[in-house]
Structures are given as C-alpha cells and as structure tokens.
Design an enzyme around this catalytic site. Structure first.
Site, short mmCIF file in Angstrom:
data_model
loop_
_atom_site.label_atom_id
_atom_site.label_comp_id
_atom_site.label_asym_id
_atom_site.label_seq_id
_atom_site.Cartn_x
_atom_site.Cartn_y
_atom_site.Cartn_z
N GLY A 100 0.74 -1.22 0.02
CA GLY A 100 -0.03 0.02 -0.11
C GLY A 100 1.06 1.24 0.04
CG MET A 101 0.50 6.32 -0.50
SD MET A 101 -0.75 7.30 -0.97
CE MET A 101 -1.80 7.39 0.43
CG ASP A 137 -7.01 -11.77 3.42
OD1 ASP A 137 -7.66 -10.99 4.40
OD2 ASP A 137 -7.84 -12.07 2.52
CB ALA A 171 -6.52 -0.14 6.10
CB THR A 197 -8.05 2.83 2.35
OG1 THR A 197 -7.67 2.21 0.93
CG2 THR A 197 -7.01 2.35 3.31
CG ASP A 233 -8.78 12.13 9.47
OD1 ASP A 233 -8.57 11.16 8.99
OD2 ASP A 233 -8.95 13.32 8.90
CE1 TYR A 290 -10.78 3.68 6.00
CE2 TYR A 290 -11.15 5.86 6.96
CZ TYR A 290 -10.19 4.81 6.50
OH TYR A 290 -9.21 5.04 6.62
CE LYS A 310 -7.96 2.77 9.95
NZ LYS A 310 -7.06 1.69 9.52
CD1 TRP A 328 -7.97 14.43 5.41
CD2 TRP A 328 -7.16 16.19 4.47
NE1 TRP A 328 -8.87 15.10 5.68
CE2 TRP A 328 -8.74 16.28 5.13
CE3 TRP A 328 -6.65 17.28 3.77
CZ2 TRP A 328 -9.24 17.51 4.90
CZ3 TRP A 328 -7.41 18.47 3.59
CH2 TRP A 328 -8.74 18.46 4.15
#
Ligand SMILES: NC(=O)c1ccc[n+]([C@@H]2O[C@H](COP(=O)([O-])OP(=O)(O)OC[C@H]3O[C@@H](n4cnc5c(N)ncnc54)[C@H](OP(=O)(O)O)[C@@H]3O)[C@@H](O)[C@H]2O)c1
Length: 285
Positions: free
Chosen positions: A10-11, A36, A60, A62, A102, A125, A129, A151
């Site tokens: 992921g990012m 997984d 996650a 997302t 957040d 979402y 979380k 963000w």
C-alpha cells in the site's frame, strides 16, 4: 530490529518498508497477496515464522465511499483484521503499531482534535477504523501504539495530489471543496516517524496523533498542488453539498497531540507536498 509490515504494497506500507530499511532495520513486508489479515491463522503463522521485533499494521480497507455499501467488508479488514494482527503480535511477545484515522471523529469541533477527545465516526469506514482501534487495544493492552493520521499522500499510491495533477492537465478549471479542513500528511514523513516510534524501548502505549503540520481545506491543498506543478488550471472553491459523495466526511479533522515529547511532530504539509512533487518529477524524468 526486524519489522513485520502488513499491507506492505500500500501507499504507506511501501514507505514504511523503505524507511525501516533506510534506518538500518530489517523489514519483512507482507503484501495482501502474501498475507490476508482477515485470515487469523495465516497471520499467526506468518508472524511466528517472521520472528519480528515489532509489527506495523498498514493493511486496511481504504475505499471510504465503498465502505458505505459494504460495512461488513470494511469491518472484516479494519476491525477484525487489525485484531488478528495484534493478537499474533502479542502471541510473539512483540509490540503492535497500528494505523488509524481522523475519520473516527465527527468533525464538529473547530479546534484541533487531541487523543482524549470523544470519538463519533460519521461513516462506515470511520466505524470500521474505530472497531480496529478497540480490537488492537483489546488484543495487546500493554503493547500497542495506535497512530491516528490523516489525509495521506505519497508516491506509492493513488492520492489526492495525484488526482489533482491529472485533472489539472485535462481541464481548464477545477472545483474543490473548501468546507472540509484537515492535515495533509506526506507518507514519507509519517513512515519515518512510525519507524522511530517502533524502535523506542518501549514505544508510547495507547493512541497518538501524528499528522502533517499546519492545516488547510481540500481547496487550499489543491490550489497549492496546481501552483507548485506550474499548470495553468483555475482552481475554484465549492461546498461539500455541491459535490455529494456516498460517505459523509468530517468537516474538520485537524489532529494534534496532547502527549508532548512522547509523540513525534511532522513537518508542515507544504514541506511534504514539496517532497512529493520532487519525487514525482524524478519518476517522470
Ligand atoms: N489514505 C488516507 O488518506 C488515510 C488517512 C488516514 C489514515 N489512513 C490509514 O493509513 C493506513 C494506510 O493506508 P494507505 O493510504 O497506505 O492505504 P492503501 O494504499 O489502500 O494501503 C492499504 C493496503 O492494505 C491492503 N489490504 C487491503 N485489504 C487487506 C487484507 N484483507 N489483508 C492484507 N492487506 C490488505 C491493500 O491491498 P489492495 O490494494 O490489494 O486492496 C493495500 O495494499 C490505513 O490504516 C488507513 O486506514 C489512511
């Protein structure tokens, strides 16, 4: 130290692997195809074999709007999956660093949210979380750090600056919401902070807020992205009501920490954007 990193493709996960390596640690990254997190037995098995000193859960669901159609699917990854990772870490007697959001807040406040502020998610979402935070705290009561950030943008994923840059090339004018305010956070900065936290003996227990310094609206963020790219595209403000989306977003979700020196502070979001733009230029060159 050996880091086990879930959601490693992921990012944020990619940057955590890179930051751990850059700091001289030994990262073992698990992409979704390799592990997984909804499969509790597989997670336990992977952690036993990896023998990490710390586990960082970057896995996650997302897709914020997609979660409105499938809250159970989001909960399976963000709630149950997070608990599976923390349980496996506890079984190996190692610390869990878990990433939260957040979006656990309702956004009604008009001053920065600190760790002790009451939660009240307004989306599927956000609820998923929050379930993850509770699962992690339940499975690793004395050995977890939940890092709420916001963000995120980075070179390794589809993020807001990437979308704005693409749209600005295609259009003469863009409308962007000006009534949602938050802290854009460069994953390169967050990843370094996560690795620093994970290497502490011990890391802080409980919830910490780690997000880019400063605050802005999506419109202000977009204006800065377009200006720094030098593209000629007019960016205009609009309201959330002008751009309805399936999931409600908090109108205000600036995060700050009340835990003092225990918690790293990140550079301003504008510095993060400059680093991001420089990276994207390298990729293009
Ligand atoms: N992006 C934001 O603005 C933002 C803001 C605040 C907090 N966060 C949190 O930051 C963390 C990292 O997010 P990110 O922006 O890096 O998101 P991302 O790029 O979507 O990365 C999440 C990774 O988790 C993987 N994944 C999904 N389901 C999985 C499963 N069942 N098992 C294992 N891996 C799974 C995804 O794989 P696939 O791509 O194959 O599905 C993806 O590689 C998340 O906890 C997120 O909630 C993000």
């Amino acid at each position: 130290m050996r880091f086990a990193i879930t959601g490693a493709a992921g990012m944020l996960g990619q940057d955590v692997v890179a930051a751990a390596r850059a700091a001289g640690h030994d990262p073992v990254g698990f992409a979704r195809a390799e592990l997984d997190v909804t499969d509790a037995a597989a997670v336990a098995d992977a952690m036993r074999h990896a023998r990490p000193d710390v586990v960082v859960n970057c896995a996650a669901w997302t897709n914020v709007d997609g979660a409105e159609q499938d809250e159970d699917g989001a909960l399976a990854v963000n709630g149950v999956g997070a608990g599976n990772v923390a349980r496996a870490a506890t079984a190996c007697a190692v610390w869990t660093i878990h990433i939260s959001s957040d979006y656990v807040f309702d956004g009604a406040k008009r001053s920065p949210y600190v760790e002790s502020d009451p939660v009240g998610p307004v989306s599927s979402y956000g609820r998923s979380k929050l379930a993850g935070e509770r699962a992690v705290a339940g499975e690793a009561p004395e050995s977890h750090t939940i890092v709420r950030s916001s963000w995120l943008f980075g070179a390794g994923g589809l993020c807001f600056p990437a979308t704005i840059l693409r749209l600005a090339e295609e259009r003469d004018e863009l409308k962007v919401v000006d009534d949602q305010v938050g802290c854009p956070t460069f994953t390169g900065h967050l990843a370094g902070a996560l690795v620093g936290l994970a290497a502490r003996r011990p890391p802080p227990v409980g919830i910490v807020h780690v997000a880019g310094g400063g605050a802005c609206s999506w419109y202000e963020f977009a204006r800065e992205i377009v200006a720094s790219a030098g593209v000629s595209c007019e960016v205009r403000p609009c309201t959330t009501a002008d751009m309805p989306r399936p999931a409600t977003r908090p109108a205000y979700s600036v995060l700050r920490s009340e835990r003092g020196a225990e918690v790293p502070s990140l550079p301003d979001w504008g510095e993060g954007l400059s680093e991001y733009m420089a990276l994207m230029q390298e990729v293009r060159a």
